[in-house]
Enzyme design. Structure first.
Site, PDB file in Angstrom:
ATOM      1  N   GLY A  41      28.880  16.600  -2.932  1.00 57.10           N
ATOM      2  CA  GLY A  41      30.275  16.581  -3.378  1.00 57.10           C
ATOM      3  C   GLY A  41      30.415  15.882  -4.699  1.00 57.10           C
ATOM      4  N   ASN A  42      31.621  15.526  -5.067  1.00 55.70           N
ATOM      5  CA  ASN A  42      31.852  14.774  -6.304  1.00 55.70           C
ATOM      6  C   ASN A  42      33.043  13.852  -6.124  1.00 55.70           C
ATOM      7  OD1 ASN A  42      34.374  16.146  -7.355  1.00 55.70           O
ATOM      8  ND2 ASN A  42      33.015  17.924  -7.153  1.00 55.70           N
ATOM      9  N   ARG A  43      33.319  13.027  -7.136  1.00 55.89           N
ATOM     10  CA  ARG A  43      34.298  11.954  -7.006  1.00 55.89           C
ATOM     11  C   ARG A  43      35.743  12.367  -7.279  1.00 55.89           C
ATOM     12  NH1 ARG A  43      31.468   7.244  -6.441  1.00 55.89           N
ATOM     13  NH2 ARG A  43      29.400   7.187  -7.385  1.00 55.89           N
TER      14      ARG A  43
END
Ligand code: CTP
Ligand code: CA
Length: 216
Positions: free
Chosen positions: A21-23
């Protein structure tokens, strides 16, 4: 006016308990949905996994998705009937080539993951964009910002691209404030002050609406 908005991160599964995923928090996309709704638009908010509460406005229909492929399917389903497309999601560029059916067990000292490219939602929908439809993209660059953003604008058939600044403290992922620069295809540039994401959203919506209904 109907608006299609993508927001938040995507999660790409690796096995039953893990994902890449990412932030991204979704704050900018959700703020845009609210600002469009306040302006009277009907919004379809296609949201990746975000901790934010679903917008309460009856003008906003939220479609929750996990992966880039799901986000593409949900966006493609309404793209033809939307007047404005805004791609605020931080879509994973790659996903694991295989999703392990069971939890991957710890074994050797290193683990190599094979990744395959995800569909580019904005670019793919852009190929079927009609002249009266208006598309807005986002970009986050760390070098040659304006040139890279211009290049993305043309490649993905955007009418406007919103460049996120990484240089300013308080801007970007996770923050409540943001500092953006907006570029159009003619090379015109609008610099926004560092301000709350809600204010950036209101400013972007007025800019988009002004472009849609140019003053005589
Ligand atoms: N985007 C998209 N689908 C993807 C990747 C990006 O719709 N698979 C959209 C984003 O929502 C954003 C714009 O395209 O509006 C630019 O995203 P960005 O990640 O900056 O562009 P990329 O083409 O992925 O290039 P980069 O190599 O810089 O990540
Ligand atoms: Ca990317």
């Amino acid at each position: 006016m109907r608006v299609l908005l993508t927001a938040g991160p995507t999660y790409e599964p690796l096995d039953p308990v893990r994902f890449l995923g990412n932030r991204s928090t979704g704050k900018m996309g959700y703020a845009l949905a609210e600002a469009f709704a306040v302006g009277g638009a009907e919004v379809t908010l296609v949201s990746g996994p975000s901790q934010l509460p679903e917008p309460a406005s009856p003008r906003i229909r939220t479609v929750r998705v996990e992966t880039a492929a799901e986000m593409f399917a949900a966006a493609a389903a309404v793209a033809a009937t939307a007047d404005v497309w805004v791609f605020a999601a931080a879509v994973a560029d790659y996903r694991p080539a295989r999703v392990a059916p069971e939890k991957i067990k710890k074994s050797g000292e290193t683990l190599v993951l094979e990744l395959v490219k995800n569909v580019d939602i904005a670019a793919t929908l852009g190929q079927s964009k009609r002249p009266e439809q208006f598309a807005v993209g986002f970009a986050l660059e760390t070098e040659n910002e304006l040139a890279h953003a211009q290049d993305k604008l043309h490649r993905k058939h955007f009418d406007l691209i919103v460049l996120n600044s990484l240089r300013d403290a308080g801007a970007g992922f996770g923050h409540d404030t943001n500092k953006v620069t907006v570029l159009d295809a003619a090379g015109q540039i609008v610099n926004f002050e560092l301000q709350s994401k809600a204010d950036v959203a209101r400013g972007l919506v007025s800019l988009i609406l002004a472009r849609l209904t140019p003053s005589p």
